[in-house]
Design a protein around this motif. Structure first.
Motif, PDB file in Angstrom:
ATOM      1  N   SER A 184     -46.671 -58.123 -22.584  1.00  0.00           N
ATOM      2  CA  SER A 184     -47.456 -57.759 -23.764  1.00  0.00           C
ATOM      3  C   SER A 184     -47.575 -56.250 -23.921  1.00  0.00           C
ATOM      4  O   SER A 184     -47.820 -55.539 -22.949  1.00  0.00           O
ATOM      5  CB  SER A 184     -48.872 -58.361 -23.619  1.00  0.00           C
ATOM      6  OG  SER A 184     -49.721 -57.946 -24.659  1.00  0.00           O
ATOM      7  N   ARG A 185     -47.433 -55.789 -25.144  1.00  0.00           N
ATOM      8  CA  ARG A 185     -47.840 -54.415 -25.436  1.00  0.00           C
ATOM      9  C   ARG A 185     -49.362 -54.375 -25.342  1.00  0.00           C
ATOM     10  O   ARG A 185     -50.027 -55.388 -25.556  1.00  0.00           O
ATOM     11  CB  ARG A 185     -47.428 -54.016 -26.845  1.00  0.00           C
ATOM     12  CG  ARG A 185     -45.987 -53.613 -26.974  1.00  0.00           C
ATOM     13  CD  ARG A 185     -45.690 -53.169 -28.387  1.00  0.00           C
ATOM     14  NE  ARG A 185     -44.470 -52.376 -28.441  1.00  0.00           N
ATOM     15  CZ  ARG A 185     -43.936 -51.932 -29.553  1.00  0.00           C
ATOM     16  NH1 ARG A 185     -44.496 -52.208 -30.724  1.00  0.00           N
ATOM     17  NH2 ARG A 185     -42.836 -51.209 -29.518  1.00  0.00           N
ATOM     18  N   LEU A 186     -49.894 -53.201 -25.064  1.00  0.00           N
ATOM     19  CA  LEU A 186     -51.341 -53.011 -24.993  1.00  0.00           C
ATOM     20  C   LEU A 186     -51.681 -51.785 -25.825  1.00  0.00           C
ATOM     21  O   LEU A 186     -51.003 -50.758 -25.733  1.00  0.00           O
ATOM     22  CB  LEU A 186     -51.778 -52.797 -23.543  1.00  0.00           C
ATOM     23  CG  LEU A 186     -53.250 -52.496 -23.294  1.00  0.00           C
ATOM     24  CD1 LEU A 186     -54.116 -53.710 -23.609  1.00  0.00           C
ATOM     25  CD2 LEU A 186     -53.476 -52.061 -21.854  1.00  0.00           C
TER      26      LEU A 186
ATOM     27  N   ARG B  69     -50.050 -44.905 -34.269  1.00  0.00           N
ATOM     28  CA  ARG B  69     -49.250 -45.627 -33.271  1.00  0.00           C
ATOM     29  C   ARG B  69     -47.955 -44.898 -32.935  1.00  0.00           C
ATOM     30  O   ARG B  69     -47.166 -44.543 -33.807  1.00  0.00           O
ATOM     31  CB  ARG B  69     -48.941 -47.019 -33.792  1.00  0.00           C
ATOM     32  CG  ARG B  69     -48.190 -47.897 -32.804  1.00  0.00           C
ATOM     33  CD  ARG B  69     -48.009 -49.310 -33.321  1.00  0.00           C
ATOM     34  NE  ARG B  69     -49.296 -50.018 -33.275  1.00  0.00           N
ATOM     35  CZ  ARG B  69     -49.949 -50.452 -34.348  1.00  0.00           C
ATOM     36  NH1 ARG B  69     -49.460 -50.262 -35.556  1.00  0.00           N
ATOM     37  NH2 ARG B  69     -51.086 -51.096 -34.217  1.00  0.00           N
ATOM     38  N   GLU B  70     -47.765 -44.664 -31.632  1.00  0.00           N
ATOM     39  CA  GLU B  70     -46.525 -44.092 -31.097  1.00  0.00           C
ATOM     40  C   GLU B  70     -46.233 -44.776 -29.782  1.00  0.00           C
ATOM     41  O   GLU B  70     -47.101 -44.837 -28.918  1.00  0.00           O
ATOM     42  CB  GLU B  70     -46.686 -42.592 -30.798  1.00  0.00           C
ATOM     43  CG  GLU B  70     -46.679 -41.682 -31.970  1.00  0.00           C
ATOM     44  CD  GLU B  70     -46.802 -40.218 -31.547  1.00  0.00           C
ATOM     45  OE1 GLU B  70     -46.525 -39.890 -30.378  1.00  0.00           O
ATOM     46  OE2 GLU B  70     -47.180 -39.420 -32.403  1.00  0.00           O
ATOM     47  N   TYR B  71     -45.044 -45.284 -29.632  1.00  0.00           N
ATOM     48  CA  TYR B  71     -44.630 -45.866 -28.361  1.00  0.00           C
ATOM     49  C   TYR B  71     -43.548 -44.989 -27.749  1.00  0.00           C
ATOM     50  O   TYR B  71     -42.805 -44.311 -28.451  1.00  0.00           O
ATOM     51  CB  TYR B  71     -44.101 -47.293 -28.548  1.00  0.00           C
ATOM     52  CG  TYR B  71     -45.207 -48.301 -28.690  1.00  0.00           C
ATOM     53  CD1 TYR B  71     -45.837 -48.826 -27.569  1.00  0.00           C
ATOM     54  CD2 TYR B  71     -45.633 -48.717 -29.942  1.00  0.00           C
ATOM     55  CE1 TYR B  71     -46.864 -49.748 -27.694  1.00  0.00           C
ATOM     56  CE2 TYR B  71     -46.650 -49.640 -30.073  1.00  0.00           C
ATOM     57  CZ  TYR B  71     -47.262 -50.149 -28.945  1.00  0.00           C
ATOM     58  OH  TYR B  71     -48.282 -51.059 -29.072  1.00  0.00           O
ATOM     59  N   ASP B  72     -43.465 -45.006 -26.420  1.00  0.00           N
ATOM     60  CA  ASP B  72     -42.478 -44.248 -25.670  1.00  0.00           C
ATOM     61  C   ASP B  72     -41.809 -45.239 -24.720  1.00  0.00           C
ATOM     62  O   ASP B  72     -42.505 -46.004 -24.056  1.00  0.00           O
ATOM     63  CB  ASP B  72     -43.182 -43.127 -24.894  1.00  0.00           C
ATOM     64  CG  ASP B  72     -42.237 -42.242 -24.128  1.00  0.00           C
ATOM     65  OD1 ASP B  72     -41.379 -42.769 -23.386  1.00  0.00           O
ATOM     66  OD2 ASP B  72     -42.369 -41.010 -24.229  1.00  0.00           O
TER      67      ASP B  72
ATOM     68  N   TYR C 236     -51.065 -46.318 -26.267  1.00  0.00           N
ATOM     69  CA  TYR C 236     -50.080 -47.332 -26.632  1.00  0.00           C
ATOM     70  C   TYR C 236     -49.164 -47.569 -25.430  1.00  0.00           C
ATOM     71  O   TYR C 236     -48.510 -46.642 -24.956  1.00  0.00           O
ATOM     72  CB  TYR C 236     -49.271 -46.870 -27.842  1.00  0.00           C
ATOM     73  CG  TYR C 236     -50.147 -46.539 -29.022  1.00  0.00           C
ATOM     74  CD1 TYR C 236     -50.610 -47.541 -29.866  1.00  0.00           C
ATOM     75  CD2 TYR C 236     -50.537 -45.237 -29.287  1.00  0.00           C
ATOM     76  CE1 TYR C 236     -51.431 -47.254 -30.949  1.00  0.00           C
ATOM     77  CE2 TYR C 236     -51.358 -44.924 -30.359  1.00  0.00           C
ATOM     78  CZ  TYR C 236     -51.798 -45.940 -31.187  1.00  0.00           C
ATOM     79  OH  TYR C 236     -52.611 -45.645 -32.253  1.00  0.00           O
ATOM     80  N   PHE C 237     -49.135 -48.803 -24.943  1.00  0.00           N
ATOM     81  CA  PHE C 237     -48.409 -49.152 -23.730  1.00  0.00           C
ATOM     82  C   PHE C 237     -47.382 -50.235 -24.035  1.00  0.00           C
ATOM     83  O   PHE C 237     -47.730 -51.287 -24.566  1.00  0.00           O
ATOM     84  CB  PHE C 237     -49.373 -49.727 -22.685  1.00  0.00           C
ATOM     85  CG  PHE C 237     -50.507 -48.826 -22.291  1.00  0.00           C
ATOM     86  CD1 PHE C 237     -50.498 -48.177 -21.074  1.00  0.00           C
ATOM     87  CD2 PHE C 237     -51.605 -48.655 -23.130  1.00  0.00           C
ATOM     88  CE1 PHE C 237     -51.565 -47.368 -20.691  1.00  0.00           C
ATOM     89  CE2 PHE C 237     -52.671 -47.850 -22.763  1.00  0.00           C
ATOM     90  CZ  PHE C 237     -52.654 -47.196 -21.541  1.00  0.00           C
ATOM     91  N   GLU C 238     -46.143 -49.975 -23.682  1.00  0.00           N
ATOM     92  CA  GLU C 238     -45.133 -51.035 -23.711  1.00  0.00           C
ATOM     93  C   GLU C 238     -45.438 -51.977 -22.547  1.00  0.00           C
ATOM     94  O   GLU C 238     -46.176 -51.610 -21.623  1.00  0.00           O
ATOM     95  CB  GLU C 238     -43.722 -50.446 -23.549  1.00  0.00           C
ATOM     96  CG  GLU C 238     -43.242 -49.634 -24.730  1.00  0.00           C
ATOM     97  CD  GLU C 238     -42.810 -50.467 -25.930  1.00  0.00           C
ATOM     98  OE1 GLU C 238     -43.008 -51.702 -25.930  1.00  0.00           O
ATOM     99  OE2 GLU C 238     -42.278 -49.875 -26.885  1.00  0.00           O
ATOM    100  N   PRO C 239     -44.885 -53.205 -22.548  1.00  0.00           N
ATOM    101  CA  PRO C 239     -45.139 -54.126 -21.438  1.00  0.00           C
ATOM    102  C   PRO C 239     -44.876 -53.456 -20.080  1.00  0.00           C
ATOM    103  O   PRO C 239     -43.843 -52.825 -19.876  1.00  0.00           O
ATOM    104  CB  PRO C 239     -44.153 -55.264 -21.699  1.00  0.00           C
ATOM    105  CG  PRO C 239     -44.015 -55.280 -23.192  1.00  0.00           C
ATOM    106  CD  PRO C 239     -44.033 -53.817 -23.580  1.00  0.00           C
ATOM    107  N   GLY C 240     -45.860 -53.589 -19.189  1.00  0.00           N
ATOM    108  CA  GLY C 240     -45.738 -53.049 -17.838  1.00  0.00           C
ATOM    109  C   GLY C 240     -46.065 -51.571 -17.687  1.00  0.00           C
ATOM    110  O   GLY C 240     -46.183 -51.082 -16.561  1.00  0.00           O
ATOM    111  N   GLN C 241     -46.198 -50.839 -18.775  1.00  0.00           N
ATOM    112  CA  GLN C 241     -46.532 -49.413 -18.660  1.00  0.00           C
ATOM    113  C   GLN C 241     -47.992 -49.234 -18.257  1.00  0.00           C
ATOM    114  O   GLN C 241     -48.821 -50.126 -18.450  1.00  0.00           O
ATOM    115  CB  GLN C 241     -46.255 -48.678 -19.968  1.00  0.00           C
ATOM    116  CG  GLN C 241     -44.788 -48.536 -20.274  1.00  0.00           C
ATOM    117  CD  GLN C 241     -44.536 -47.750 -21.561  1.00  0.00           C
ATOM    118  OE1 GLN C 241     -45.406 -47.603 -22.417  1.00  0.00           O
ATOM    119  NE2 GLN C 241     -43.316 -47.254 -21.690  1.00  0.00           N
TER     120      GLN C 241
END
Length: 123
Positions: free
Chosen positions: A92-94, A10-13, A34-39
């Motif tokens: 939501s994160r995805l 897991r890595e978020y940007d 790994y997607f932050e909300p809306g990415q």
């Protein structure tokens, strides 16, 4: 054999979705997304099939002109040369596993880079 722990990879940007490549050959590429909300991954149409398995969170997958809501456990397959994109819902994160065969070329990912630069899901 390649074995990956989805949680450990897991890595978020903060700026764009994060794609952690866990395997690549001439025939296939496997990425933990790994997607932050809306990415999102902007809509593009490479000459490869893609299978997207949602691990957690909610979002949409574009398949041609259709947007399909996705949630944990869903598996969506989009055929080659079809417009596709992935977007996390705003609340939501995805997290998803993406398998493409064969791997898209660098040129086929140019619309992705342009869409991200312009912050457009559907450039």
């Amino acid at each position: 054999m390649t074995a990956t722990d989805f949680d450990a990879a897991r890595e978020y940007d903060d700026d764009n979705f994060s794609a952690v490549e866990v395997f690549r050959s001439d025939r296939m590429k496997v990425v933990c997304g790994y997607f932050e909300p809306g990415q999102f991954i902007p809509v593009h149409a490479p000459a490869s099939d893609v299978a997207i398995h949602v691990q957690s969170g909610t979002g949409v997958v574009r398949d041609g002109d259709t947007e399909r809501a996705v949630e944990p456990g869903d598996l969506v397959v989009v055929e080659a040369d079809t417009d596709r994109g992935v977007k996390a819902n705003a609340d939501s994160r995805l997290e998803a596993l993406l398998v493409t065969a064969p791997p898209p070329t660098d040129a086929e990912h140019e619309p992705v880079r342009k869409g991200l630069k312009r912050d457009e899901f559907d450039p």
